[in-house]
Structures are given as structure tokens and as C-alpha cells.
Design a protein around this motif. Structure first.
Motif, short mmCIF file in Angstrom:
data_model
loop_
_atom_site.label_atom_id
_atom_site.label_comp_id
_atom_site.label_asym_id
_atom_site.label_seq_id
_atom_site.Cartn_x
_atom_site.Cartn_y
_atom_site.Cartn_z
N ARG A 58 89.25 132.75 134.76
CA ARG A 58 88.72 132.33 133.46
C ARG A 58 87.29 132.82 133.27
O ARG A 58 86.92 133.26 132.17
N LEU A 59 86.48 132.80 134.33
CA LEU A 59 85.13 133.32 134.26
C LEU A 59 85.14 134.81 133.92
O LEU A 59 84.33 135.28 133.10
N VAL A 60 86.04 135.54 134.54
CA VAL A 60 86.14 136.98 134.26
C VAL A 60 86.53 137.20 132.80
O VAL A 60 85.96 138.06 132.12
N ALA A 61 87.49 136.43 132.33
CA ALA A 61 87.94 136.56 130.93
C ALA A 61 86.80 136.26 129.96
O ALA A 61 86.63 136.96 128.96
N LEU A 62 86.01 135.23 130.25
CA LEU A 62 84.90 134.88 129.38
C LEU A 62 83.82 135.96 129.39
O LEU A 62 83.25 136.30 128.36
N ARG A 63 83.56 136.52 130.58
CA ARG A 63 82.57 137.59 130.68
C ARG A 63 83.00 138.81 129.87
O ARG A 63 82.20 139.39 129.14
N ARG A 64 84.27 139.19 129.97
CA ARG A 64 84.76 140.34 129.23
C ARG A 64 84.74 140.08 127.72
O ARG A 64 84.38 140.96 126.93
N ALA A 65 85.10 138.87 127.33
CA ALA A 65 85.08 138.52 125.91
C ALA A 65 83.66 138.53 125.36
O ALA A 65 83.40 138.99 124.24
N ARG A 66 82.71 138.03 126.17
CA ARG A 66 81.31 138.02 125.73
C ARG A 66 80.80 139.44 125.53
O ARG A 66 80.06 139.73 124.58
N SER A 67 81.19 140.35 126.41
CA SER A 67 80.79 141.75 126.27
C SER A 67 81.36 142.35 124.99
O SER A 67 80.66 143.08 124.26
N ALA A 68 82.64 142.06 124.71
CA ALA A 68 83.26 142.57 123.49
C ALA A 68 82.56 142.04 122.25
O ALA A 68 82.35 142.77 121.27
N LEU A 69 82.15 140.78 122.28
CA LEU A 69 81.43 140.20 121.16
C LEU A 69 80.05 140.84 120.99
O LEU A 69 79.60 141.09 119.87
N ASP A 70 79.39 141.13 122.10
CA ASP A 70 78.09 141.80 122.04
C ASP A 70 78.22 143.18 121.42
O ASP A 70 77.37 143.62 120.64
N ALA A 71 79.30 143.89 121.78
CA ALA A 71 79.54 145.22 121.20
C ALA A 71 79.79 145.13 119.70
O ALA A 71 79.25 145.91 118.91
#
Length: 226
Positions: A58-71
Motif C-alpha cells: 500500500r505504501l508503494v501504491a501511494l508513493r507511485r500515485a503521489r508521483s503521478a499526481l505531481d506530474a
């Protein structure tokens, strides 16, 4: 009353983007809805009922989602900076840009000076570091990686920036931001063909001071000095 009006305009601006923008750098309006649901989709409600490995996942999924949102935020900010608002026209173009900066500051809940820095970073990322933006959107790197590259290449010519990006990105997803930053510094030293005196002159011209309000009533001071 003025701040409430500005806040209202900021909310209208965000709604305008979500409703009207069809494609921004390959991200569709459907992507807006999907990313808004990331925080709740797969959310762990009761930690004691979930295995350790699932929490890490879940932490990995949140990190990846946060990166996508930043982009996505970088793309939107860059588009806004070059596209004046449809419901407002200032008498001079420079005033129009200031108005957009204020709207972005309101939408992101940051100070106008911080918004100006965000706009500048978004412009660099979208126009000069497209491959880096793609990795961020895919969730393979974080915004902390991106800032390392932005800080190291800001004063470099476009062709050198492209060469540095090509050299450091293949391993970026396997590195921490600190490790990536070290790789970037080595690449810049190897690929920047400008004379030391010219490089120093550009670096001196890029000096800056930033003030960041802290929650305890103090202010953080960051300075890049000669």
C-alpha cells in the motif's frame, strides 16, 4: 472578503480545468477521476487485519500515485502559466501572468512567491525534462528525484540538460533521491563543457533567498549565496 473572493476564483479555476481540459500531456480527464480515487481505492481500514507485506504494498501504491499526481500538477501549472484565464484579461500581459500566479497560489494553498517557484519548476520539467516527467507520471521516481535534477541543470544549456537526463535516468528508479543527486552531479561535471569561469558566473547570477513560514510562528530561511 478579498481572500474569500480569491479562494472562490481558485476553486472555479480548478473546476474549469477538470471540466474542460480533455488531454494534457497524455493525461485525460478520466485520469483526473482515477487519481482522485487513489487515496480511497485499496485503503486499509483496519491495520490489525492486514498482513505486513500488504501494508508495504500500500505504501508503494501511494508513493507511485503521489508521483503521478505531481506530474499532472506540473503539466496543469505549465499550461495555465502560458494560457491566460478565460474569464479575466489584464490590460498588460505581465499583469495577466501575475493574476495566474495568484490563482495557482490560491488553488495550491501556498504563498505567491512559492507559486512562482512552482511555475518555474513546472516549466523546466515540461519543456526541458520530458523524459523525467514521463518517469514521474509513471510513478517510477518521486518529486524529490526531480528536484535534484532541476536544481543541478537550471543554468545549463538545453543540449547539456538533454545529455544529463539521458545519462542519469536509466538507473533513477533504483536509486534514492540522494543517490540520484550524486549521479546527477557527476553527470553535470562530465558533460558540462563550459569553462569554469562561465559556469561560476551563471551560478552567481542564479543566487536566491527563500523564506518559508513554519507552523510554530517562525520562518525558515534558505539561501544560495556566493
Amino acid at each position: 472578503m478579498g481572500s474569500l473572493a480569491a479562494s472562490s476564483l481558485g476553486c472555479k479555476l480548478v473546476r474549469f480545468i477538470v471540466d474542460k481540459v480533455r488531454v494534457l500531456g497524455g493525461l485525460s480527464t478520466g485520469g483526473f477521476r482515477d487519481l482522485r480515487n487513489v487515496a480511497t481505492f485499496g485503503k486499509i481500514e483496519r491495520m490489525e487485519e492486514v498482513e505486513y507485506a500488504a501494508r508495504i504494498d500500500r505504501l508503494v501504491a501511494l508513493r507511485r500515485a503521489r508521483s503521478a499526481l505531481d506530474a499532472e500538477q506540473a503539466i496543469i501549472v505549465h499550461e495555465l502559466a502560458g494560457d491566460p484565464m478565460p474569464y479575466h484579461r489584464a490590460p498588460r500581459p505581465e499583469l495577466d501572468k501575475q493574476w495566474v500566479r495568484e490563482e495557482i497560489a490560491c488553488a495550491l494553498q501556498v504563498a505567491p512567491l512559492t507559486a512562482a517557484a512552482i511555475i518555474a519548476e513546472a516549466g523546466e520539467l515540461v519543456t526541458r525534462l520530458p523524459d523525467t516527467l514521463a518517469l514521474l507520471a509513471a510513478g517510477d521516481i518521486t518529486m524529490r528525484h526531480v528536484l535534484k535534477l532541476l536544481d543541478a541543470t537550471r543554468v545549463l544549456p538545453d543540449e547539456t540538460v538533454a545529455a544529463v537526463q539521458e545519462r542519469v535516468l536509466p538507473r533513477a528508479s533504483e536509486q534514492t533521491p540522494a543517490q540520484f543527486g550524486a549521479s546527477v552531479r557527476r553527470a553535470v561535471l562530465r558533460l558540462d563543457s563550459r569553462r569554469d569561469a562561465e559556469r561560476r558566473e551563471r551560478a552567481v547570477a542564479d543566487r536566491q533567498v527563500r523564506f518559508t513560514p513554519c507552523p510554530d510562528g517562525t520562518t525558515e530561511l534558505w539561501a544560495l549565496l556566493q
